[in-house]
Design an enzyme around this catalytic site. Structure first.
Site, PDB file in Angstrom:
ATOM      1  N   ASP A  98      63.855  11.503  16.261  1.00 31.26           N
ATOM      2  CA  ASP A  98      62.717  10.762  15.746  1.00 31.26           C
ATOM      3  C   ASP A  98      63.220   9.384  15.349  1.00 31.26           C
ATOM      4  O   ASP A  98      64.170   9.284  14.570  1.00 31.26           O
ATOM      5  CB  ASP A  98      62.171  11.507  14.512  1.00 31.26           C
ATOM      6  CG  ASP A  98      60.707  11.242  14.261  1.00 31.26           C
ATOM      7  OD1 ASP A  98      60.289  10.080  14.400  1.00 31.26           O
ATOM      8  OD2 ASP A  98      59.985  12.200  13.911  1.00 31.26           O
ATOM      9  N   ASP A 200      58.169   6.792  15.767  1.00 33.88           N
ATOM     10  CA  ASP A 200      57.254   6.804  14.628  1.00 33.88           C
ATOM     11  C   ASP A 200      56.402   5.528  14.584  1.00 33.88           C
ATOM     12  O   ASP A 200      56.933   4.425  14.743  1.00 33.88           O
ATOM     13  CB  ASP A 200      58.099   6.916  13.349  1.00 33.88           C
ATOM     14  CG  ASP A 200      57.263   7.170  12.122  1.00 33.88           C
ATOM     15  OD1 ASP A 200      56.549   8.193  12.099  1.00 33.88           O
ATOM     16  OD2 ASP A 200      57.304   6.354  11.173  1.00 33.88           O
ATOM     17  N   GLU A 251      54.139   7.451  18.628  1.00 35.93           N
ATOM     18  CA  GLU A 251      52.989   7.769  17.780  1.00 35.93           C
ATOM     19  C   GLU A 251      52.057   6.562  17.788  1.00 35.93           C
ATOM     20  O   GLU A 251      52.465   5.450  17.449  1.00 35.93           O
ATOM     21  CB  GLU A 251      53.465   8.071  16.358  1.00 35.93           C
ATOM     22  CG  GLU A 251      52.379   8.695  15.509  1.00 35.93           C
ATOM     23  CD  GLU A 251      52.764   8.804  14.048  1.00 35.93           C
ATOM     24  OE1 GLU A 251      52.236   9.683  13.361  1.00 35.93           O
ATOM     25  OE2 GLU A 251      53.585   8.006  13.574  1.00 35.93           O
ATOM     26  N   HIS A 327      54.048  17.671  11.764  1.00 42.55           N
ATOM     27  CA  HIS A 327      54.387  17.663  10.329  1.00 42.55           C
ATOM     28  C   HIS A 327      53.402  16.871   9.489  1.00 42.55           C
ATOM     29  O   HIS A 327      53.526  16.853   8.264  1.00 42.55           O
ATOM     30  CB  HIS A 327      55.802  17.109  10.155  1.00 42.55           C
ATOM     31  CG  HIS A 327      55.860  15.652  10.548  1.00 42.55           C
ATOM     32  ND1 HIS A 327      55.712  15.243  11.861  1.00 42.55           N
ATOM     33  CD2 HIS A 327      55.992  14.529   9.819  1.00 42.55           C
ATOM     34  CE1 HIS A 327      55.763  13.923  11.899  1.00 42.55           C
ATOM     35  NE2 HIS A 327      55.936  13.463  10.672  1.00 42.55           N
ATOM     36  N   ASP A 328      52.463  16.170  10.114  1.00 40.68           N
ATOM     37  CA  ASP A 328      51.433  15.433   9.371  1.00 40.68           C
ATOM     38  C   ASP A 328      50.078  16.128   9.428  1.00 40.68           C
ATOM     39  O   ASP A 328      49.098  15.598   8.906  1.00 40.68           O
ATOM     40  CB  ASP A 328      51.239  14.029   9.970  1.00 40.68           C
ATOM     41  CG  ASP A 328      52.443  13.127   9.780  1.00 40.68           C
ATOM     42  OD1 ASP A 328      53.211  13.331   8.823  1.00 40.68           O
ATOM     43  OD2 ASP A 328      52.606  12.200  10.601  1.00 40.68           O
TER      44      ASP A 328
HETATM   45  O1  TEU Z   1      52.924   8.924  10.409  1.00 41.38           O
HETATM   46  C1  TEU Z   1      52.107   7.831  10.567  1.00 41.38           C
HETATM   47  C2  TEU Z   1      50.733   8.036  10.204  1.00 41.38           C
HETATM   48  O2  TEU Z   1      49.928   7.298  10.717  1.00 41.38           O
HETATM   49  C3  TEU Z   1      50.324   9.077   9.240  1.00 41.38           C
HETATM   50  O3  TEU Z   1      51.212   9.304   8.252  1.00 41.38           O
HETATM   51  C4  TEU Z   1      49.079   8.606   8.652  1.00 41.38           C
HETATM   52  O4  TEU Z   1      49.351   7.491   7.843  1.00 41.38           O
HETATM   53  C5  TEU Z   1      48.490   9.678   7.820  1.00 41.38           C
HETATM   54  O5  TEU Z   1      48.442  10.847   8.572  1.00 41.38           O
HETATM   55  C6  TEU Z   1      47.133   9.251   7.373  1.00 41.38           C
HETATM   56  O6  TEU Z   1      46.200   9.372   8.383  1.00 41.38           O
HETATM   57  C7  TEU Z   1      54.263   8.728  10.596  1.00 41.38           C
HETATM   58  C8  TEU Z   1      55.008   9.986  10.268  1.00 41.38           C
HETATM   59  O7  TEU Z   1      54.630  10.987  11.163  1.00 41.38           O
HETATM   60  C9  TEU Z   1      54.758  10.339   8.843  1.00 41.38           C
HETATM   61  O8  TEU Z   1      55.331  11.549   8.484  1.00 41.38           O
HETATM   62  C10 TEU Z   1      55.300   9.209   7.986  1.00 41.38           C
HETATM   63  O9  TEU Z   1      54.953   9.414   6.656  1.00 41.38           O
HETATM   64  C11 TEU Z   1      54.759   7.850   8.417  1.00 41.38           C
HETATM   65  O10 TEU Z   1      54.787   7.665   9.816  1.00 41.38           O
HETATM   66  C12 TEU Z   1      55.607   6.762   7.843  1.00 41.38           C
HETATM   67  O11 TEU Z   1      56.860   6.749   8.473  1.00 41.38           O
END
Ligand code: TEU
Ligand code: CA
Length: 552
Positions: A98, A200, A251, A327-328
Site C-alpha cells: 500500500d 492510497d 484509490e 478496511h474503510d
Molecule cells: O481512504 C481515503 C478515503 O477517501 C476514505 O478514508 C474516506 O475519507 C472515508 O471513507 C470517508 O468517506 C484512504 C485509506 O483507505 C484510509 O484508510 C485512510 O484513512 C485515508 O486514505 C488517509 O490515508
C-alpha cells in the site's frame, strides 16, 4: 512489456494489525501473515495486498507513514518482510504493498525538516501558505476527519495543508524532488520483490494551486482529480510501473466511470485499475451535510446501474477493480444483506454478483467467512475518522443528533472491518494470546474460520469455487456483459457471453422471496455452474438471497 497477470487473478486484502498476532502483543504482524499463507493458498487467491506496514505513529493505522523504507517494529523487521515476500512467492502468491503518496506522517523526516524554516532543502516538500490578514487559514477547505484542512505551525509561521488528520501533512507533488523521492521508494521495494501497488487516495495528489474556497466551508469537495493528476500519474508510470512491471490499483474516491476510463486506459499509461466509491454510496443520502453518516436504505437499482456503467465504460479501455469490502468499509452483509438469519445466503449472493463481473475481484479478510459488523458501544471504537467526525458533526456543527450518528456508526464505521480476524473458538478468536488492540467481535464462537469450514454451508468453500471459476473460465475475464431487469429493485441479473457459451448470473439481494422465471431468459436446457441453495426452486421464484450462475 507488461505481464497482465492480474486480469485472471483474485486479490486478498490483509489488514496486518488485525490478521494474526504471532508474538502475543495483541497486534497482528508479518510472521502472523506468513503463518497463514497456507490458508490463503487453500482459498486460492493469487496475490495479497497489505495495508501499510511502514514505520508509523499509527494516528491513522499506518496511513500516516514516518519512513517508507522501514517496517514498523510493531509488525516486525525489514528482514521479516523480505522473508514474507519470498515465502509468498515460493507459494505462487504475489505481494502488493500500500503506497500512501498523498501525505506522510508529521513525524516523517521530510516534514520535520520542512517545518523548520522556509529555506531548508525540504521546505517545499509540503504545501505551506501564509495566514490571511486576520491570521485565518488560507481558505475554507475541510479535512476528512473534521475541521479545517489547514494547521498553523508556530516555528515556520505558516499554515500547512492536510486532507486528513493534522498529523498527515499533504506532500507537494508540484515539487519534482518529491516525485523523484517517491519513485526511489517504489524501486527499493520492487528490488525486494514487491509485485505492485495499491495507491492510497492517488486522485488527490494534484492540488488546485489557486486554492479557491469551496462553496460550503469545511467540506472536502475540492480534493480529487486536480489539474496535474494525469500528468503526475503518467510520469509515475513511465518511471516505475511500466519499466519495473508493477501492477497498480489506485484509490479514486470521486471518480465516475468516465473519469476512470482516462485513468486506466492502457494507451494512456497511467494506472491498471482504480477503486471507485460510487457503488458504495447507494445507501448514502446524496449531498447531505453529514456526508457518510447520512444513511438511507440501499438502492439496488443504483448499485446495478453504477456497476453496469463501469462494466461498459472500461470494456476494452481498461479494467475494473471489484470490491464490496475493505478496511474503510463495513461488512457488506451487515450493511446491505442479512447478517443473522441469512448470513450464508447473503454473503454468497453478494459474492456471486461481484465475482461474476469483468474485472479483478478483491476479497477483504474475513469476508470469505462472512464476518459481520462489530457489536460495539461508542467507547469500543478506535477510528480517528469516527472520533473526528463525532466531534465535528455532533458536538460542534450539531447537524446530526448523537442517536442518529451512533446508528450510522453501527452500520458504516470503518472499525467494523478492522476487528481481529476470527480464526477459531479459542481465546480472542485465535487471533492473539494477548488482549487485542481492538475488541474481538463477540460472535466469534459461531463465526470463525474453523466453524465455517466444517459447516455444510461454508462461505469459504463458496469463495474457493468462485476463485476456481475465475482461473478456469475465460467467459468471466473476457465475456460480454448485459444487464437484465435493470429496474427491478431486488434482483441483480446479468448475462455474460463468450463465443457460443452464455452464462446467466442471478441473485435476489433481499430477504423476501421474489418472482423470477428463468425460462423467460433461457430457451432449452441449462446447467448450474454454482448455486447457494442446495436444491434450486422449482417454482418461478427466488428465495431470500438466493443466487446462482447457470450456463446455457
Ligand atoms: O481512504 C481515503 C478515503 O477517501 C476514505 O478514508 C474516506 O475519507 C472515508 O471513507 C470517508 O468517506 C484512504 C485509506 O483507505 C484510509 O484508510 C485512510 O484513512 C485515508 O486514505 C488517509 O490515508
Ligand atoms: Ca504481534
Amino acid at each position: 512489456m507488461r505481464n497482465n497477470w492480474w486480469k485472471k487473478a483474485v486479490i486478498y486484502q490483509v489488514y496486518p494489525k488485525s490478521f494474526c498476532d504471532s508474538n502475543a502483543d495483541g497486534i497482528g504482524d508479518l510472521n502472523g501473515i506468513k503463518s497463514k499463507l497456507p490458508y490463503l493458498k487453500e482459498l486460492g487467491v493469487d496475490a495479497i495486498w497489505l495495508s501499510p506496514i511502514y514505520l508509523s505513529p499509527q494516528v491513522d493505522n499506518g496511513y500516516d507513514v514516518q519512513d517508507y523504507y522501514k517496517i514498523d517494529p510493531m509488525f516486525g523487521t525489514n528482514e521479516e518482510m523480505y522473508a514474507l515476500i519470498e515465502r509468498a512467492h515460493e507459494m505462487g502468491i504475489k505481494v502488493i504493498m500500500d503506497f500512501v503518496a498523498n501525505h506522510t506522517s508529521d513525524q516523517a523526516y521530510w516534514f520535520q525538516e520542512s517545518r523548520k524554516s522556509r529555506t531548508n532543502p525540504y521546505s517545499d516538500y509540503y504545501i505551506w501558505r501564509d495566514a490571511g490578514p486576520n491570521g485565518e487559514a488560507p481558505n475554507n477547505w475541510g479535512s476528512n476527519f473534521g475541521g479545517s484542512a489547514w494547521t498553523w505551525d508556530e516555528t515556520r509561521q505558516q499554515y500547512y495543508l492536510h486532507y486528513y488528520a493534522s498529523e498527515q501533512p499533504d506532500l507537494n507533488w508540484e515539487n519534482p524532488k518529491v516525485r523523484q523521492a517517491i519513485y526511489d521508494v517504489m524501486k527499493f521495494w520492487k528490488e525486494k520483490g514487491v509485485d505492485g501497488w495499491r495507491l492510497d487516495v492517488i486522485t488527490s495528489i494534484s492540488k488546485d494551486t489557486n486554492f479557491p474556497d469551496n462553496p460550503q466551508p469545511l467540506t472536502t469537495s475540492n480534493q480529487q482529480n486536480g489539474p496535474r493528476m494525469h500528468e503526475f500519474l503518467h510520469e509515475l508510470n513511465k518511471n516505475v510501473f511500466t519499466p519495473y512491471d508493477m501492477m497498480t490499483v489506485g484509490e479514486a474516491p470521486a471518480s465516475k466511470a468516465a473519469d476512470a476510463s482516462l485513468l486506466v486506459d492502457p494507451k494512456r499509461e497511467e494506472l491498471d485499475m482504480v477503486f471507485t466509491f460510487e457503488h458504495m454510496h447507494i445507501d448514502r443520502k446524496e449531498n447531505d451535510i453529514n456526508g457518510r453518516w447520512a444513511l438511507q436504505k440501499p438502492n439496488f437499482v443504483e448499485l446495478k446501474s453504477t456497476l453496469s456503467e463501469w462494466q461498459k465504460q472500461l470494456r476494452d479501455r481498461g479494467w475494473n477493480a471489484l470490491y464490496f469490502e475493505n478496511h474503510d468499509r463495513a461488512r457488506v452483509i451487515s450493511r446491505w444483506g442479512n447478517d443473522t438469519k441469512y448470513r450464508y445466503e447473503s454473503a454468497t449472493a453478494f459474492a456471486t454478483v461481484l465475482h461474476g463481473l469483468q474485472g479483478t475481484p478483491f476479497i477483504y479478510q474475513g469476508e470469505e467467512i462472512g464476518m459481520t459488523n462489530a457489536d460495539y458501544s461508542l467507547a469500543d471504537y478506535d477510528d480517528i475518522e469516527l472520533k473526528g467526525n463525532y466531534q465535528f458533526f455532533v458536538k460542534e456543527q450539531k447537524t446530526i443528533s448523537e442517536a442518529d450518528f451512533l446508528k450510522a456508526v453501527g452500520k458504516v464505521s470503518r472499525d467494523h472491518a478492522r476487528t481481529p480476524m476470527q480464526w477459531n473458538v479459542s481465546k480472542n478468536a485465535g487471533f492473539s494470546e494477548a488482549t487485542p488492540w481492538l475488541k474481538v467481535n463477540s460472535n466469534y464462537k459461531e463465526i470463525n474460520v474453523d466453524a465455517d469450514r466444517l459447516s455444510t454451508k461454508s462461505i469459504f468453500k463458496y469463495y474457493q469455487k468462485l476463485i476456481q471459476l475465475r482461473h478456469r473460465e475465460e467467459i468471466l475475464t473476457k465475456g460480454s456483459y448485459e444487464l437484465l431487469l435493470a429496474d427491478h429493485p431486488s434482483l441483480f441479473v446479468y448475462r455474460r457471453k463468450l463465443k457460443d457459451k452464455t452464462w446467466l448470473v442471478v441473485a435476489n439481494l433481499t430477504d423476501t422471496t421474489q418472482t423470477f422465471n428463468v425460462s423467460e431468459f433461457i430457451k432449452g436446457d441449462y446447467k448450474f455452474i454454482l448455486k447457494n441453495y442446495a436444491k434450486p426452486e422449482s417454482s418461478p421464484a427466488l428465495r431470500p438471497f438466493e443466487a446462482y450462475i447457470i450456463e446455457y
